[in-house]
Design a protein around this motif. Structure first.
Motif, PDB file in Angstrom:
ATOM      1  N   LEU A  24      -4.030   4.460  -9.780  1.00  0.00           N
ATOM      2  CA  LEU A  24      -2.932   3.534  -9.092  1.00  0.00           C
ATOM      3  C   LEU A  24      -3.581   4.396  -7.597  1.00  0.00           C
ATOM      4  O   LEU A  24      -3.352   3.128  -6.566  1.00  0.00           O
ATOM      5  CB  LEU A  24      -1.580   3.645  -9.332  1.00  0.00           C
ATOM      6  N   GLY A  25      -3.485   5.469  -7.444  1.00  0.00           N
ATOM      7  CA  GLY A  25      -3.876   5.924  -6.129  1.00  0.00           C
ATOM      8  C   GLY A  25      -4.957   5.204  -5.675  1.00  0.00           C
ATOM      9  O   GLY A  25      -5.156   5.520  -4.140  1.00  0.00           O
ATOM     10  N   ALA A  26      -6.194   5.262  -6.172  1.00  0.00           N
ATOM     11  CA  ALA A  26      -7.142   4.436  -5.643  1.00  0.00           C
ATOM     12  C   ALA A  26      -6.662   2.942  -4.642  1.00  0.00           C
ATOM     13  O   ALA A  26      -7.510   2.223  -3.908  1.00  0.00           O
ATOM     14  CB  ALA A  26      -8.494   4.444  -6.600  1.00  0.00           C
ATOM     15  N   VAL A  27      -6.296   2.546  -6.009  1.00  0.00           N
ATOM     16  CA  VAL A  27      -5.529   1.484  -5.912  1.00  0.00           C
ATOM     17  C   VAL A  27      -5.014   0.890  -4.062  1.00  0.00           C
ATOM     18  O   VAL A  27      -5.094   0.521  -3.573  1.00  0.00           O
ATOM     19  CB  VAL A  27      -5.231   0.569  -7.131  1.00  0.00           C
TER      20      VAL A  27
ATOM     21  N   ALA B 116       2.807  11.999 -17.396  1.00  0.00           N
ATOM     22  CA  ALA B 116       1.796  11.167 -16.796  1.00  0.00           C
ATOM     23  C   ALA B 116       0.589  10.581 -16.993  1.00  0.00           C
ATOM     24  O   ALA B 116       0.320  12.397 -16.456  1.00  0.00           O
ATOM     25  CB  ALA B 116       2.904  10.429 -15.401  1.00  0.00           C
ATOM     26  N   PRO B 117      -0.111  10.337 -17.415  1.00  0.00           N
ATOM     27  CA  PRO B 117      -1.718  10.385 -17.712  1.00  0.00           C
ATOM     28  C   PRO B 117      -2.142  10.308 -16.831  1.00  0.00           C
ATOM     29  O   PRO B 117      -2.253  10.115 -15.209  1.00  0.00           O
ATOM     30  CB  PRO B 117      -2.027   8.729 -18.460  1.00  0.00           C
ATOM     31  N   TRP B 118      -3.090  11.326 -16.283  1.00  0.00           N
ATOM     32  CA  TRP B 118      -4.196  11.683 -15.069  1.00  0.00           C
ATOM     33  C   TRP B 118      -4.721  10.390 -14.240  1.00  0.00           C
ATOM     34  O   TRP B 118      -4.684   9.971 -13.414  1.00  0.00           O
ATOM     35  CB  TRP B 118      -5.160  12.530 -14.831  1.00  0.00           C
ATOM     36  N   PRO B 119      -5.340   9.536 -14.992  1.00  0.00           N
ATOM     37  CA  PRO B 119      -6.395   8.217 -15.098  1.00  0.00           C
ATOM     38  C   PRO B 119      -4.939   7.508 -14.904  1.00  0.00           C
ATOM     39  O   PRO B 119      -6.091   6.610 -13.682  1.00  0.00           O
ATOM     40  CB  PRO B 119      -6.379   8.315 -16.517  1.00  0.00           C
ATOM     41  N   ARG B 120      -4.329   7.305 -14.772  1.00  0.00           N
ATOM     42  CA  ARG B 120      -3.623   5.633 -14.500  1.00  0.00           C
ATOM     43  C   ARG B 120      -2.793   6.374 -13.012  1.00  0.00           C
ATOM     44  O   ARG B 120      -2.630   5.315 -12.498  1.00  0.00           O
ATOM     45  CB  ARG B 120      -2.196   5.822 -15.386  1.00  0.00           C
ATOM     46  N   ALA B 121      -2.116   7.866 -12.894  1.00  0.00           N
ATOM     47  CA  ALA B 121      -2.574   7.907 -11.416  1.00  0.00           C
ATOM     48  C   ALA B 121      -3.121   8.242 -10.776  1.00  0.00           C
ATOM     49  O   ALA B 121      -3.260   7.083  -9.608  1.00  0.00           O
ATOM     50  CB  ALA B 121      -1.761   9.412 -11.810  1.00  0.00           C
TER      51      ALA B 121
ATOM     52  N   LEU C 119       2.541  10.970 -10.145  1.00  0.00           N
ATOM     53  CA  LEU C 119       1.807  12.906 -10.766  1.00  0.00           C
ATOM     54  C   LEU C 119       2.589  13.642 -10.882  1.00  0.00           C
ATOM     55  O   LEU C 119       2.571  14.612 -11.329  1.00  0.00           O
ATOM     56  CB  LEU C 119       1.052  12.619  -8.993  1.00  0.00           C
ATOM     57  N   SER C 120       4.054  13.701 -10.619  1.00  0.00           N
ATOM     58  CA  SER C 120       5.223  14.740 -10.605  1.00  0.00           C
ATOM     59  C   SER C 120       5.484  14.069 -12.088  1.00  0.00           C
ATOM     60  O   SER C 120       6.644  15.168 -12.208  1.00  0.00           O
ATOM     61  CB  SER C 120       6.297  14.249  -9.205  1.00  0.00           C
ATOM     62  N   ASP C 121       4.989  13.580 -12.969  1.00  0.00           N
ATOM     63  CA  ASP C 121       6.243  13.645 -14.049  1.00  0.00           C
ATOM     64  C   ASP C 121       4.702  14.263 -14.900  1.00  0.00           C
ATOM     65  O   ASP C 121       4.053  13.936 -15.373  1.00  0.00           O
ATOM     66  CB  ASP C 121       5.946  11.943 -14.836  1.00  0.00           C
TER      67      ASP C 121
ATOM     68  N   GLY D  32       0.856  -1.208   0.593  1.00  0.00           N
ATOM     69  CA  GLY D  32       0.029  -0.400  -0.357  1.00  0.00           C
ATOM     70  C   GLY D  32       0.842   1.528   0.032  1.00  0.00           C
ATOM     71  O   GLY D  32       0.887   2.252  -0.710  1.00  0.00           O
ATOM     72  N   LEU D  33       1.954   1.517   0.539  1.00  0.00           N
ATOM     73  CA  LEU D  33       2.806   2.472   0.579  1.00  0.00           C
ATOM     74  C   LEU D  33       3.538   2.381  -0.696  1.00  0.00           C
ATOM     75  O   LEU D  33       3.635   3.786  -1.010  1.00  0.00           O
ATOM     76  CB  LEU D  33       3.814   2.182   1.809  1.00  0.00           C
ATOM     77  N   GLY D  34       4.159   1.203  -0.746  1.00  0.00           N
ATOM     78  CA  GLY D  34       4.733   1.443  -2.542  1.00  0.00           C
ATOM     79  C   GLY D  34       4.295   2.201  -3.417  1.00  0.00           C
ATOM     80  O   GLY D  34       4.341   2.865  -3.704  1.00  0.00           O
ATOM     81  N   ALA D  35       2.526   1.356  -3.024  1.00  0.00           N
ATOM     82  CA  ALA D  35       2.031   2.497  -4.237  1.00  0.00           C
ATOM     83  C   ALA D  35       1.339   3.543  -4.602  1.00  0.00           C
ATOM     84  O   ALA D  35       1.905   4.558  -5.474  1.00  0.00           O
ATOM     85  CB  ALA D  35       0.307   1.421  -4.309  1.00  0.00           C
ATOM     86  N   LEU D  36       1.262   3.772  -3.224  1.00  0.00           N
ATOM     87  CA  LEU D  36       0.784   5.438  -2.996  1.00  0.00           C
ATOM     88  C   LEU D  36       2.000   6.665  -3.132  1.00  0.00           C
ATOM     89  O   LEU D  36       2.415   7.483  -3.549  1.00  0.00           O
ATOM     90  CB  LEU D  36       0.621   5.461  -1.199  1.00  0.00           C
TER      91      LEU D  36
END
Length: 512
Positions: free
Chosen positions: A276-279, A268-273, A263-265, A252-256
């Protein structure tokens, strides 16, 4: 374990639970503890921090500096590293991400390892691992090797600071915690500020390999000092590792943390971030559910029932987001918008360091005189105000104005982080210090990683926001919007500080 001349305690006080006989005495009330520790026969404060305890705190501070410096200094050398390894500069971002991810994932494990194998063994092993991995990073010949070795380096870093801080705080009187923690906290403030200038100098006058080689002498000195100072064996009766809790928490911490990287890239596409944030939030929810129900959890969440600890973890985590943004955004503003050189911009950012150090002698007086609620609230207001002030800087702003603004920001950062890090242990009983230390370290590391990601996210939002509000945009306006957005977390922390009950942290206050 550490000499702590605090009658009627034993002459040598082991860390919490290091032996079956290590039973903490009843915790005094706030009034009694404050009175005992803050006044001697002549009415002056009775300083109980021994030279040995101070040396341990400074040792941990040095390790903290190495850990934080390595988390940020590599970013300045991304183009050089990419050219040397035959990859793009953006691909080198994995080198930073791998290190930060490993820290976030393994910090929760530090508490159990300390109890199972002993503070001395784990701390010495962590220093060796970090130092050897640094040497190996300098010798890497491909991006894959460098990323793998950064994971190893992060594993050492994840053990050093939480274990060292637990050793430093063992057996210390409550009113002496602020002064001891102030020794440990300053490297977390200095390293991100010094990294741009130090990284620029190293890559300009030497090779990128020296970004890692500078850790070798530091690691050797740290190991020699730790060999003489650090004690503490295994805790009797430690149960088996909570593997399920470790998996849920680490993943969980790794995914967050990786969500923050996405998000810093800028590409990077917003939907993908967002996905992953929701997961990651779902995984962390499952981890919390497990830790609350497990008989021997990886981290005992019971410490969160202590109001001051809960407020410190939540408020400090939010405060960290604004703190992390300043050393990231200011060099970019100076170089990309003002057109200044890396050396000039790095030198101005060092005024944050001036504020950090300049306020240190006064922090004890401020918290003792005005209390934690008032000083933490003021720190949040000042930090938010200075960030809003940065939004109006231009290339024509007098250098002394910029220097004064940045110095004031550094003073607010230092005071706030010192307050939150000391308040965390104000009312935690001695037998729960290990769990509180692990949980606090996990929250701090996660917040620091997300704080670094928050700055580029705010910068990305600056364009559409200024265009929507003003009908046009520019790089200067985008940076102004980013500074304004990142002042909001500091204000949120201020709101939490204002809501603290009167007298919170009084057990830590030493008054003349």
């Amino acid at each position: 374990m550490i000499d702590a001349p605090q009658p009627p305690r034993p002459e040598r006080q082991p860390p919490p639970g290091s032996t079956p006989a290590a039973v903490s005495p009843p915790r005094p009330t706030a009034t009694a503890a404050t009175t005992t520790a803050s006044a001697s026969a002549d009415g002056a404060p009775a300083h109980r921090i021994s030279p040995r305890q101070r040396a341990v705190a400074l040792l941990v501070a040095g390790c903290f500096f190495m850990e934080n410096l390595d988390g940020t200094i590599v970013s300045t050398a991304a183009p050089r590293i990419g050219a040397s390894l035959g990859v793009s500069a953006t691909a080198v971002g994995l080198v930073v991400t791998a290190y930060v991810l490993t820290l976030a994932v393994l910090v929760p494990l530090s508490g159990w390892l300390t109890a199972r194998f002993g503070a001395r063994r784990i701390f010495l092993t962590a220093i060796v691992l970090f130092t050897v991995a640094s040497l190996a990073c300098a010798a890497a010949s491909s991006l894959g090797e460098l990323v793998a070795l950064r994971v190893l380096q992060g594993a050492g870093g994840a053990m050093m600071v939480p274990v060292g801080r637990l050793v430093a705080l063992s057996g210390i009187a409550k009113p002496d915690i602020p002064r001891l923690v102030s020794y440990i906290v300053w490297p977390a403030l200095i390293a991100p500020v010094a990294a741009p200038l130090l990284g620029g100098v190293i890559t300009t006058y030497a090779s990128w390999h020296w970004l890692f080689l500078i850790n070798i002498p530091l690691g050797l000195v740290a190991f020699a000092v730790a060999w003489r100072l650090i004690e503490g064996g295994p805790v009797a009766g430690v149960g088996a590792l909570d593997w399920l809790g470790l998996v849920w928490t680490s993943v969980g911490l790794g995914a967050l943390t990786y969500t923050g990287h996405l998000l810093s890239d800028a590409h990077a596409p917003w939907p993908r971030a967002a996905g992953l944030g929701a997961v990651s939030l779902l995984l962390l929810a499952l981890a919390l559910r497990h830790l609350r129900r497990a008989e021997r959890p990886l981290i005992d969440l019971g410490t969160l029932r202590t109001h001051s600890f809960r407020a410190s973890v939540s408020g400090g985590s939010v405060f960290w987001i604004s703190v992390s943004a300043v050393p990231f955004l200011l060099p970019l503003l100076f170089q990309e918008v003002f057109g200044w050189s890396a050396v000039r911009s790095g030198a101005l950012v060092l005024f944050v360091f001036v504020g950090n150090i300049g306020i240190k002698p006064a922090t004890g007086f401020l918290f003792g005189r005005f209390g934690y609620r008032a000083v933490l609230a003021a720190s949040g207001v000042v930090l938010a105000g200075t960030m809003a002030g940065c939004a109006f800087l231009t290339a024509g702003t007098p250098l002394w104005v910029i220097g004064a603004l940045v110095t004031l920001s550094g003073a607010a950062r230092s005071t706030g982080l010192t307050g939150y890090n000391t308040l965390a242990f104000a009312d935690v009983p001695q037998d729960r210090m290990r769990d509180a230390n692990t949980l606090n370290a996990t929250a701090t590391q996660t917040a620091a990683g997300l704080g670094v990601a928050a700055a580029p996210v705010a910068l990305r939002l600056g364009d559409p926001l200024t265009h929507h509000l003003l009908g046009h945009t520019s790089p200067a306006l985008s940076y102004g919007a980013a500074f304004t957005l990142l002042a909001l977390p500091a204000l949120a922390a201020t709101t939490g500080a204002v809501r603290l009950p009167a007298g919170t942290g009084d057990i830590l206050r030493s008054r003349r």
